[in-house]
Design a protein around this motif. Structure first.
Motif, PDB file in Angstrom:
ATOM      1  N   TYR A   1     -10.440   5.766   8.986  1.00 45.97           N
ATOM      2  CA  TYR A   1     -10.822   6.275   7.661  1.00 45.97           C
ATOM      3  C   TYR A   1      -9.597   6.790   6.920  1.00 45.97           C
ATOM      4  O   TYR A   1      -9.434   6.566   5.719  1.00 45.97           O
ATOM      5  N   GLU A   2      -8.722   7.498   7.655  1.00 42.12           N
ATOM      6  CA  GLU A   2      -7.525   8.069   7.036  1.00 42.12           C
ATOM      7  C   GLU A   2      -6.598   6.975   6.515  1.00 42.12           C
ATOM      8  O   GLU A   2      -6.087   7.065   5.397  1.00 42.12           O
ATOM      9  N   GLU A   3      -6.405   5.923   7.307  1.00 39.65           N
ATOM     10  CA  GLU A   3      -5.550   4.825   6.879  1.00 39.65           C
ATOM     11  C   GLU A   3      -6.126   4.122   5.650  1.00 39.65           C
ATOM     12  O   GLU A   3      -5.386   3.737   4.729  1.00 39.65           O
ATOM     13  N   ALA A   4      -7.446   3.941   5.626  1.00 35.29           N
ATOM     14  CA  ALA A   4      -8.090   3.307   4.474  1.00 35.29           C
ATOM     15  C   ALA A   4      -7.877   4.127   3.209  1.00 35.29           C
ATOM     16  O   ALA A   4      -7.600   3.580   2.131  1.00 35.29           O
ATOM     17  N   ASP A   5      -7.972   5.452   3.330  1.00 35.75           N
ATOM     18  CA  ASP A   5      -7.782   6.312   2.159  1.00 35.75           C
ATOM     19  C   ASP A   5      -6.332   6.327   1.702  1.00 35.75           C
ATOM     20  O   ASP A   5      -6.040   6.384   0.510  1.00 35.75           O
ATOM     21  N   ILE A   6      -5.400   6.275   2.644  1.00 31.09           N
ATOM     22  CA  ILE A   6      -3.977   6.233   2.284  1.00 31.09           C
ATOM     23  C   ILE A   6      -3.669   4.945   1.526  1.00 31.09           C
ATOM     24  O   ILE A   6      -2.983   4.954   0.494  1.00 31.09           O
ATOM     25  N   LEU A   7      -4.186   3.820   2.033  1.00 27.32           N
ATOM     26  CA  LEU A   7      -3.957   2.539   1.353  1.00 27.32           C
ATOM     27  C   LEU A   7      -4.587   2.540  -0.030  1.00 27.32           C
ATOM     28  O   LEU A   7      -3.982   2.068  -1.004  1.00 27.32           O
ATOM     29  N   LEU A   8      -5.796   3.093  -0.144  1.00 22.31           N
ATOM     30  CA  LEU A   8      -6.471   3.155  -1.443  1.00 22.31           C
ATOM     31  C   LEU A   8      -5.659   3.990  -2.425  1.00 22.31           C
ATOM     32  O   LEU A   8      -5.468   3.587  -3.585  1.00 22.31           O
ATOM     33  N   TYR A   9      -5.161   5.150  -1.991  1.00 21.30           N
ATOM     34  CA  TYR A   9      -4.346   5.997  -2.865  1.00 21.30           C
ATOM     35  C   TYR A   9      -3.084   5.263  -3.291  1.00 21.30           C
ATOM     36  O   TYR A   9      -2.681   5.315  -4.463  1.00 21.30           O
TER      37      TYR A   9
ATOM     38  N   SER B   1      -2.409   4.302  -7.267  1.00 25.54           N
ATOM     39  CA  SER B   1      -1.315   5.000  -7.941  1.00 25.54           C
ATOM     40  C   SER B   1      -0.315   4.031  -8.580  1.00 25.54           C
ATOM     41  O   SER B   1       0.614   4.459  -9.258  1.00 25.54           O
ATOM     42  N   PHE B   2      -0.531   2.736  -8.386  1.00 25.28           N
ATOM     43  CA  PHE B   2       0.340   1.708  -8.962  1.00 25.28           C
ATOM     44  C   PHE B   2      -0.237   1.285 -10.306  1.00 25.28           C
ATOM     45  O   PHE B   2      -1.387   0.844 -10.393  1.00 25.28           O
ATOM     46  N   GLU B   3       0.536   1.416 -11.376  1.00 25.31           N
ATOM     47  CA  GLU B   3       0.023   1.243 -12.740  1.00 25.31           C
ATOM     48  C   GLU B   3      -0.678  -0.092 -12.999  1.00 25.31           C
ATOM     49  O   GLU B   3      -1.726  -0.117 -13.657  1.00 25.31           O
ATOM     50  N   PRO B   4      -0.177  -1.237 -12.525  1.00 27.01           N
ATOM     51  CA  PRO B   4      -0.869  -2.505 -12.820  1.00 27.01           C
ATOM     52  C   PRO B   4      -2.258  -2.626 -12.176  1.00 27.01           C
ATOM     53  O   PRO B   4      -3.037  -3.493 -12.554  1.00 27.01           O
ATOM     54  N   VAL B   5      -2.565  -1.773 -11.195  1.00 28.33           N
ATOM     55  CA  VAL B   5      -3.859  -1.839 -10.504  1.00 28.33           C
ATOM     56  C   VAL B   5      -4.904  -1.094 -11.328  1.00 28.33           C
ATOM     57  O   VAL B   5      -4.802   0.107 -11.547  1.00 28.33           O
ATOM     58  N   SER B   6      -5.922  -1.830 -11.792  1.00 30.89           N
ATOM     59  CA  SER B   6      -6.987  -1.203 -12.581  1.00 30.89           C
ATOM     60  C   SER B   6      -8.057  -0.593 -11.686  1.00 30.89           C
ATOM     61  O   SER B   6      -8.666   0.417 -12.017  1.00 30.89           O
ATOM     62  N   SER B   7      -8.311  -1.202 -10.523  1.00 28.64           N
ATOM     63  CA  SER B   7      -9.248  -0.652  -9.555  1.00 28.64           C
ATOM     64  C   SER B   7      -8.985  -1.292  -8.203  1.00 28.64           C
ATOM     65  O   SER B   7      -8.417  -2.389  -8.115  1.00 28.64           O
ATOM     66  N   ALA B   8      -9.406  -0.608  -7.148  1.00 32.14           N
ATOM     67  CA  ALA B   8      -9.208  -1.130  -5.799  1.00 32.14           C
ATOM     68  C   ALA B   8     -10.296  -0.600  -4.873  1.00 32.14           C
ATOM     69  O   ALA B   8     -10.834   0.497  -5.088  1.00 32.14           O
ATOM     70  N   LYS B   9     -10.629  -1.385  -3.866  1.00 33.44           N
ATOM     71  CA  LYS B   9     -11.560  -0.981  -2.820  1.00 33.44           C
ATOM     72  C   LYS B   9     -10.948  -1.353  -1.480  1.00 33.44           C
ATOM     73  O   LYS B   9     -10.386  -2.437  -1.325  1.00 33.44           O
ATOM     74  N   VAL B  10     -11.077  -0.445  -0.516  1.00 35.61           N
ATOM     75  CA  VAL B  10     -10.565  -0.694   0.824  1.00 35.61           C
ATOM     76  C   VAL B  10     -11.721  -0.578   1.813  1.00 35.61           C
ATOM     77  O   VAL B  10     -12.450   0.422   1.809  1.00 35.61           O
ATOM     78  N   TYR B  11     -11.887  -1.591   2.650  1.00 40.89           N
ATOM     79  CA  TYR B  11     -12.977  -1.640   3.625  1.00 40.89           C
ATOM     80  C   TYR B  11     -12.394  -1.393   5.011  1.00 40.89           C
ATOM     81  O   TYR B  11     -11.719  -2.259   5.583  1.00 40.89           O
ATOM     82  N   ASP B  12     -12.650  -0.200   5.562  1.00 42.13           N
ATOM     83  CA  ASP B  12     -12.028   0.170   6.835  1.00 42.13           C
ATOM     84  C   ASP B  12     -12.542  -0.668   8.002  1.00 42.13           C
ATOM     85  O   ASP B  12     -11.811  -0.929   8.957  1.00 42.13           O
ATOM     86  N   ARG B  13     -13.796  -1.113   7.944  1.00 41.00           N
ATOM     87  CA  ARG B  13     -14.353  -1.857   9.073  1.00 41.00           C
ATOM     88  C   ARG B  13     -13.706  -3.233   9.231  1.00 41.00           C
ATOM     89  O   ARG B  13     -13.532  -3.717  10.348  1.00 41.00           O
TER      90      ARG B  13
ATOM     91  N   TYR C   1       2.067   3.212   6.084  1.00 40.38           N
ATOM     92  CA  TYR C   1       1.226   4.406   6.026  1.00 40.38           C
ATOM     93  C   TYR C   1       2.055   5.686   6.037  1.00 40.38           C
ATOM     94  O   TYR C   1       1.799   6.616   5.262  1.00 40.38           O
ATOM     95  N   GLU C   2       3.045   5.731   6.909  1.00 40.76           N
ATOM     96  CA  GLU C   2       3.816   6.971   7.084  1.00 40.76           C
ATOM     97  C   GLU C   2       4.701   7.309   5.890  1.00 40.76           C
ATOM     98  O   GLU C   2       5.153   8.454   5.741  1.00 40.76           O
ATOM     99  N   ASP C   3       4.932   6.347   5.002  1.00 44.82           N
ATOM    100  CA  ASP C   3       5.816   6.592   3.854  1.00 44.82           C
ATOM    101  C   ASP C   3       5.080   7.123   2.626  1.00 44.82           C
ATOM    102  O   ASP C   3       5.717   7.547   1.658  1.00 44.82           O
ATOM    103  N   VAL C   4       3.753   7.077   2.653  1.00 41.27           N
ATOM    104  CA  VAL C   4       2.965   7.459   1.470  1.00 41.27           C
ATOM    105  C   VAL C   4       2.704   8.964   1.496  1.00 41.27           C
ATOM    106  O   VAL C   4       2.153   9.497   2.469  1.00 41.27           O
ATOM    107  N   LYS C   5       3.083   9.621   0.425  1.00 39.14           N
ATOM    108  CA  LYS C   5       2.827  11.049   0.288  1.00 39.14           C
ATOM    109  C   LYS C   5       1.519  11.249  -0.476  1.00 39.14           C
ATOM    110  O   LYS C   5       1.447  11.052  -1.683  1.00 39.14           O
ATOM    111  N   VAL C   6       0.490  11.629   0.257  1.00 41.07           N
ATOM    112  CA  VAL C   6      -0.854  11.782  -0.323  1.00 41.07           C
ATOM    113  C   VAL C   6      -1.040  13.236  -0.752  1.00 41.07           C
ATOM    114  O   VAL C   6      -0.615  14.153  -0.032  1.00 41.07           O
TER     115      VAL C   6
END
Length: 693
Positions: free
Chosen positions: A24-32, A36-48, A72-77
């Protein structure tokens, strides 16, 4: 990081991250990371499945390159983001729902009837006991009806009906709990702090620093109209603090040295120096979640009426059962009424509809602090706009500086920025940004700054008194004068700009020209609001009559008022309400907070002052005013759904009772149809009402 592109089309990518398991944590990090990238209008991450769906604008190669560089380790959430994402909560309730359904049908089909019946009898004790406890309190409410229908089924030996009733009641309770928790969490998360910069008090100065650098024991300065960023103790100063975000009460409280203050509250008057006691945002989040969960704010009038109506109908259902038995001496016909009641569906459908609408608004970047505000928006027929930052763009700019005392324009701008940087207003930000663009260093040069709401700022620079603010403040309140020979220059200041006046030693030093263009969509928004039920659109501004009139004619409002003060806006709202109108107030500044509080629904634009966002009932975080129309449409659709649900519940269940008493259908069939319809209404009430983005 390695990934596989599973699907690629214009504006949309579906990728699979090459890993065995995604937490769950990795999915949320990837989603964030993606959002946070300007060209992305929306995103969904499916952990399963470790998949991500990315909607974007522009060149897909930019997205692909960004994914290649992802670790994952480089992203500051942000602090608290992972703990409050809601992903784990959703997964937990999904598993509970699936487990409950599988267990029910596995027991029904695989277990021998005696064991299944024994289990149903054991489970019935919980519902019967709940009904008995309700009766001992002198109340005849829904638990009594549930207990009676289950108890009678058990006494008749009809364990299948008893089991079905308990199963459907359990599903309904689970869905309501899930929707409620998710809505509360979403709302609390949206209301949580997002403070970027704070003023740190040092021995000799005040320094603007990132909030992340503040540690326990540091002293921070909080000025008027500013949010208190941390829990702490006042060590100096005096202020009136609005604590509505935590207590639900809009009446401000006085805070002086020694008093405790809480993160998320707002200074309405005065200023404070606070010793930080808690730098984590978790305490703020927990307080908000608890306040929302316990507060009546989440309930609209229709929700409250539905709950009371549901409880009031219980005695009639029980009375109808007894009367039918006395008249017919037929237990089956009597049970036809007992197995069908209006209350379950009413109690489930109404709050689920409202909470789902709050969730749907949140998906559109609209934070609604309670169901009653959606109802107020639906009923509203009058909307009042503040001009600056609402009808005009939220980012005014400095178009020029006119010197009146011979001082260099850059020096005058530097002085103005030094004064304005302490206070949260779009005009103040424009001045500070203009100085920054010109690389004008404006270190502290003044004594304590005094801010007069809706007027301006007063302080002392050396031995000279310096003030900056509106025409009314500078020339009428402070009696400042125009330097000899500069009257013609003053009279010919460009009318297309708003004017901010800087005076030193009671003589005008500079006029700062503020370009505050109208939003392109303003006129269209006014027209669209009228098409969805608003009959009166009003604009109120502190600008002069000439400017206000020109803007009002361009936008197409029904009424406009110029040179108004905060109390004037609030008084206007009160007059409209006294005349029987339902009023929405839209603003973004400190001077809008009294009117936002007075309105039936106060809406703050998120780029505005913290106090406006805290006092407001609804906050819109969007680049255009389109979401105001979206909010009105959503509120209208919610009311339609609630009324439609009500009519269906009454009509369908009345039909089941009639068919049961007539002997056309058996009580077990009535119970099954009733509970199934309740479940379907609940599921339907969870669906989005607005078309897809």
């Amino acid at each position: 990081m390695k990934f596989i592109i599973k699907d690629k089309m214009k504006g949309r990518l579906r990728v699979h991250m090459c890993q065995n398991h995604m937490s769950y944590e990795e999915a949320d990090i990837l989603l964030y990371y993606l959002e946070s990238f300007e060209p992305v209008s929306s995103a969904k991450v499916y952990d399963r499945t470790a998949d991500a769906v990315i909607c974007y604008t522009g060149n897909p190669d930019i997205i692909i390159d960004r994914l290649r560089r992802f670790h994952y380790e480089d992203v500051k959430v942000p602090n608290g983001y992972l703990e409050r994402s809601g992903r784990e909560t959703n997964a937990m309730y999904q598993e509970k729902l699936v487990d409950k359904i599988i267990f029910h049908y596995a027991r029904k089909w695989l277990l021998p009837y005696p064991i299944s019946a024994a289990y149903a009898g054991l489970m019935s004790v919980k519902y019967i006991w709940k009904g008995v406890k309700t009766l001992t309190k002198g109340k005849i409410e829904v638990p009594v009806l549930d207990a009676t229908s289950i108890g009678v089924s058990v006494l008749r030996g009809d364990m299948k009906t008893a089991g079905s009733i308990m199963f459907l009641l359990g599903i309904g309770e689970l869905l309501e709990e899930w929707t409620h928790k998710k809505s509360v969490d979403d709302l609390a998360r949206t209301m949580s702090l997002n403070v970027g910069k704070v003023w740190l008090k040092t021995e000799n100065n005040e320094i603007l620093v990132d909030s992340d650098t503040i540690a326990k024991g540091d002293h921070v300065v909080v000025n008027v109209g500013t949010i208190i960023p941390f829990d702490g103790t006042v060590c100096d100063g005096e202020a009136m603090v609005n604590q509505a975000s935590l207590t639900g009460e809009s009446v401000s409280v006085r805070r002086t040295a020694g008093n405790v203050v809480y993160a998320g509250t707002v200074v309405e008057e005065g200023s404070l120096i606070i010793e930080v006691k808690e730098v984590s945002g978790s305490s703020r989040y927990e307080k908000i979640a608890q306040m929302i969960d316990e507060s009546e704010k989440l309930k609209s009038n229709l929700e409250g009426k539905a709950e009371h109506l549901a409880d009031r109908l219980v005695p009639y259902s029980l009375g109808g059962t007894i009367l039918t038995y006395l008249l017919t001496r037929n237990v089956t016909k009597a049970l036809a009424i007992l197995m069908v009641d209006y209350s379950c569906a009413l109690k489930l459908a109404m709050p689920v509809s409202v909470l789902s609408a709050i969730r749907e608004a949140g998906n559109r970047k609209i934070t609604v602090k309670g169901g009653k505000y959606l109802e107020a928006v639906a009923e509203a027929d009058t909307i009042v706009f503040d001009k600056t930052g609402t009808l005009t763009k939220a980012q005014p700019t400095v178009a020029g500086v006119v010197s009146f005392n011979g001082t260099n324009e850059n020096e005058l701008l530097r002085i103005a920025a030094c004064l304005e940087e302490h206070f949260p207003h779009s005009i103040a930000k424009a001045v500070v940004d203009a100085a920054k663009r010109k690389n004008l260093d404006h270190e502290e040069m003044h004594s304590e700054v005094k801010y007069i709401v809706a007027h301006g700022i007063s302080t002392t620079i050396g031995d000279s008194k310096a003030i900056i603010g509106s025409y009314h403040f500078v020339f009428e309140d402070e009696k400042c004068t125009i330097p000899d020979g500069m009257e013609e220059v003053f009279e010919n200041l460009p009318a297309e700009y708003s004017h901010l006046y800087l005076a030193i030693d009671n003589e005008l030093a500079a006029a700062i020209l503020i370009e505050d263009p109208l939003r392109e969509e303003s006129a269209d928004i006014v027209e669209r609001l009228k098409s969805v039920g608003i009959s009166k659109v009003v604009m109120m501004t502190g600008d002069c009559e000439r400017t206000a009139k020109a803007i009002a004619e361009h936008v197409g409002v029904d009424e406009y008022y110029s040179e108004v003060l905060p109390e004037d806006k609030a008084a206007f709202v009160d007059r409209e309400k006294a005349a029987g109108r339902k009023v929405i107030m839209i603003g973004d500044g400190i001077n809008d907070s009294p009117a936002l509080s007075a309105a039936d629904a106060g809406i703050a634009i998120s780029d505005g002052a913290e106090i406006a966002r805290e006092v407001a009932d609804i906050t819109i975080d969007a680049d255009s005013l389109d979401e105001i129309v979206t909010l009105k449409i959503l509120a209208n659709l919610l009311m339609k759904r609630i009324h439609r649900n009500y009519r269906f519940i009454v009509g369908f269940n009345t039909g089941l009772i009639v068919l049961g008493v007539a002997g056309v259908i058996a009580p077990t069939t009535s119970a099954l149809l009733h509970n199934t319809s309740t479940l379907m209404i609940g599921l339907n009430s969870m669906k989005d009402m607005l078309p897809e983005l």
